[in-house]
Design a protein around this motif. Sequence first.
Motif, PDB file in Angstrom:
ATOM      1  N   LEU A   1       0.871  -1.193   0.000  1.00 34.04           N
ATOM      2  CA  LEU A   1       0.000   0.000   0.000  1.00 34.04           C
ATOM      3  C   LEU A   1       0.893   1.223   0.000  1.00 34.04           C
ATOM      4  N   ASN A   2       0.821   1.995  -1.080  1.00 35.51           N
ATOM      5  CA  ASN A   2       1.636   3.202  -1.221  1.00 35.51           C
ATOM      6  C   ASN A   2       0.722   4.416  -1.222  1.00 35.51           C
ATOM      7  N   MET A   3       1.047   5.401  -0.396  1.00 27.92           N
ATOM      8  CA  MET A   3       0.227   6.606  -0.314  1.00 27.92           C
ATOM      9  C   MET A   3       1.081   7.859  -0.437  1.00 27.92           C
ATOM     10  N   GLU A   4       0.750   8.681  -1.443  1.00 29.49           N
ATOM     11  CA  GLU A   4       1.306  10.027  -1.551  1.00 29.49           C
ATOM     12  C   GLU A   4       0.253  10.976  -1.009  1.00 29.49           C
ATOM     13  N   LEU A   5       0.436  11.432   0.232  1.00 26.11           N
ATOM     14  CA  LEU A   5      -0.534  12.321   0.865  1.00 26.11           C
ATOM     15  C   LEU A   5      -0.306  13.740   0.357  1.00 26.11           C
ATOM     16  N   GLY A   6      -0.942  14.047  -0.776  1.00 24.71           N
ATOM     17  CA  GLY A   6      -0.735  15.345  -1.402  1.00 24.71           C
ATOM     18  C   GLY A   6       0.378  15.302  -2.419  1.00 24.71           C
ATOM     19  N   SER A   7       1.049  16.438  -2.588  1.00 29.71           N
ATOM     20  CA  SER A   7       2.032  16.583  -3.658  1.00 29.71           C
ATOM     21  C   SER A   7       3.331  17.167  -3.131  1.00 29.71           C
ATOM     22  N   ALA A   8       4.439  16.675  -3.672  1.00 26.17           N
ATOM     23  CA  ALA A   8       5.745  17.251  -3.343  1.00 26.17           C
ATOM     24  C   ALA A   8       6.022  18.502  -4.153  1.00 26.17           C
ATOM     25  N   GLY A   9       5.243  18.704  -5.228  1.00 25.19           N
ATOM     26  CA  GLY A   9       5.514  19.834  -6.111  1.00 25.19           C
ATOM     27  C   GLY A   9       4.631  21.037  -5.894  1.00 25.19           C
ATOM     28  N   LYS A  10       3.506  20.874  -5.191  1.00 26.77           N
ATOM     29  CA  LYS A  10       2.594  21.997  -4.983  1.00 26.77           C
ATOM     30  C   LYS A  10       1.810  21.774  -3.695  1.00 26.77           C
ATOM     31  N   ALA A  11       1.313  22.881  -3.123  1.00 23.04           N
ATOM     32  CA  ALA A  11       0.532  22.803  -1.889  1.00 23.04           C
ATOM     33  C   ALA A  11      -0.882  22.324  -2.204  1.00 23.04           C
TER      34      ALA A  11
END
Length: 529
Positions: A59-69
Amino acid sequence: MAVNAISAGSESIVDIKKNFSNNGLSVIAMDNGSVNINSSGEGTVKFSGITTVLGSGSLNMELGSAGKATDSYWNVAGLSDLTVFNVGKNASLNFFLTEDLQGTVNSDDAVIKVNGEMPVVFHTGDDKSKIAVVAQGLKADVGDEISLVSSKSGFALNSAANLIYAGASLNELKTDLDLRSVESVLRVSESEIKASQYDLLLKTDDLLIAQIKAEDLIEQRESVNPESNALMESSASVYATMFAADDLIVDTALKSRNGKHEGLFVAAKGGELRYNDTINADIFTGVVGYSLSFGSVDLGPFFETGHTKYRTKIKTEEGKSRHDSGSHTFAGVGMYANWQTPYLVKISSYVKGGILKNEFQTSLSKVNADLSESSAYWGAHLGASLDAKLSSRLNARPYLSYFYDGRSGEEHFVAGNTEVGGADFKYDDLNAHRIRIGSVMDINFDANWHPYVGIAYERIIKAKASGIAKDAEGILHLNGTNIDGGSGIYSLGISYTNDAKDIEFSVGGNGYSGEREGLSGQVYINWHF
């Protein structure tokens, strides 16, 4: 009850490229399957619940973005497993620590376990990642440590290459948190979680903890559901209807040729009026009466009735406007009197009473409320006027008027549902006072036609609405409102009297500015038997 937002079994793969959100408390679970949440790292994630990995699943989760708020968040409700986990810019990681998580206190057993080959990445700077800790039932003393996140491959800031190690402080990521829970249609419980009450740091290279600095992590307060403000606006809207009925009987007398009701009189009025920018009312009212003359005194009964459609406006917690609607229907009787004193001054008065029904439709915490109540109303008036001849064609009638209006309160019960409790509401009695000073001038255009103009200033005093409500937790006072204030009133119309002088007809309109705004029109017929 938690529901499965996503479930992956066997060797199935679920890949959500960008945005993901769920309502309520959910579980993301996989049994030998694979789930990727926001795999592009460009979307927004809004999730409340837990994650579970069984067998050889991932299970992989990107909580939001590293490039923008983004406004991403994860409200962590229990023990969770992840394979890869990153917290993007402006994303919020909120830990809700219940008594079921007592085992995370002074233990290496973390709330979130990340078991993949990549470090957990947080972001610092202007759009930093945010972490909040809420202890709801979990007991932790000053100095205790709560294990929040364990990461097999450690932690990093801003990029996976920028690793941080044991002893590193992450206090920069701490944030205050305001929690809001709806206890009933009446009551809202709010908790303010202070970031200053704990420290965030790496206890080891692979364990993020919160170390408690204050015994009580929650400052709790209870308040009235702000949506109940609509109920008080509904109660205050009754003033608009009562004032319109008052004005009709007094206004038509002042603008009549002789400044009083004589014989049989009939009047009707309609208009749209606004108060405080929170009450908008379309009002229609009528009156019929008969006044007998006893020398210098004219005296007689009258009957009044009317209907109002109104709308209320309140501000929601999000700052948006919310509109609700209702109606009034009323009928009453009264006694009118006018006395021509020996000193040129006319004294007018009335007393009246009746029944007014208030119906209102709104919602409280997503529970529909259809409210209806009939109760008694009453009113009184005392005024003085003087006729002055300014020229052969111009007459003036300055006046001073006082009005009092009252209505008995309302009682309602709004039933809740399985999620929100019900409550009893009691509106206090209404009482209002008004003072008006002004003048009417008419022009003797000829023996039959008399145009008139008028101007006045009115002050509404102590026209407030208040009440209390009771739910399973106790009693709270509702947020009261009022329509106190001053208004200008501007009149224009014309009256006609037949040659026999026994019938008078007039038509006119009023404009209002200030506390009371809008337009109204009225017609009046008087037969002098």
